[in-house]
Design a protein around this motif. Sequence first.
Motif, short mmCIF file in Angstrom:
data_model
loop_
_atom_site.label_atom_id
_atom_site.label_comp_id
_atom_site.label_asym_id
_atom_site.label_seq_id
_atom_site.Cartn_x
_atom_site.Cartn_y
_atom_site.Cartn_z
N GLU A 5 -93.59 -35.85 -66.53
CA GLU A 5 -93.09 -35.39 -67.79
C GLU A 5 -92.29 -34.08 -67.77
N ARG A 6 -92.51 -33.16 -66.76
CA ARG A 6 -91.89 -32.02 -66.67
C ARG A 6 -90.55 -32.47 -66.31
N ALA A 7 -90.37 -33.35 -65.09
CA ALA A 7 -88.99 -33.79 -64.55
C ALA A 7 -87.96 -34.12 -65.84
N VAL A 8 -88.70 -35.26 -66.61
CA VAL A 8 -87.88 -35.78 -67.53
C VAL A 8 -87.72 -35.04 -68.83
N GLY A 9 -88.80 -34.02 -69.03
CA GLY A 9 -88.51 -33.24 -70.26
C GLY A 9 -89.00 -33.80 -71.48
N HIS A 10 -89.90 -34.79 -71.45
CA HIS A 10 -90.46 -35.52 -72.50
C HIS A 10 -91.83 -36.26 -72.34
N ALA A 11 -92.60 -36.19 -73.02
CA ALA A 11 -94.04 -36.85 -72.61
C ALA A 11 -93.66 -38.42 -72.54
N MET A 12 -94.60 -38.83 -71.77
CA MET A 12 -94.49 -40.42 -71.45
C MET A 12 -95.17 -41.14 -72.68
N PRO A 13 -94.64 -42.40 -72.91
CA PRO A 13 -95.06 -42.93 -73.97
C PRO A 13 -96.50 -43.05 -73.75
N ARG A 14 -97.55 -43.39 -74.69
CA ARG A 14 -98.78 -43.44 -74.75
C ARG A 14 -99.35 -44.50 -73.79
N LEU A 15 -98.65 -45.57 -73.95
CA LEU A 15 -99.21 -46.82 -73.02
C LEU A 15 -98.77 -46.86 -71.84
N LEU A 16 -97.60 -46.43 -71.51
CA LEU A 16 -97.10 -46.44 -69.97
C LEU A 16 -98.16 -45.38 -69.45
#
Length: 168
Positions: A32-43
Amino acid sequence: MTDDELIAAARSHARDEELPGPAVPEDVAAVERAVGHAMPRLLKRVYLEVSNGGFGPWGAVSLTDTGDWFSDCEDLAMAYRDFTDPERNLPPGLVPLMDRGCAMWALIDFKTADGQMWDWDPNLCCKEHALAQLGQSLTEWLADWLQGTMPDGSYPHREPACQGCSAG
C-alpha cells in the motif's frame, strides 16, 4: 457469491494447489505504501486469509518473495514499479495483479473500494490502446474464475481496445 463464499472457495483452491500461506499485515502495508493507495478490501482479505500469491486464474503476484514466483516479478511492489514506467502511461493506482503471458496482464484499481479490474493487452492493437477497463469488480472477476467461466483468451467484458487505430 458473497465475499465470505469467495474466500472459502479460494482457500479450498489454495490448499489443492499447495499455494504459499497467507501474507501478514505488514506485507499488505508495504505494498500500500509503494502504490500510495489502500488495497481493496476483498483483495486484502484474499492475501491475508488465503494465500500470499498464486490464487486466481493466472496466479496473483505475491506481496513478498515467497520462493514461488507467479510472474517475472519477485513481488507485487516490483510489478507495480515496473508497470509505472512512463511509456505505459497508466493511471495512478492501477496495479498489475496477474501475468497472463504474452505481455498481457490483469490489473486492479486500488483507488476503487470494490477493486475494478482492468486488462493490459498490447497484442490486440498497440501499446497506446493496450489498457482497457473490464467493467468488473474483483468480486465478479474472482467469481468467474471460481465458477470456471473465466475466458482463456480475450475478456468478453473488455471495452474495445481501439477502433480505427492506425498504430500497431
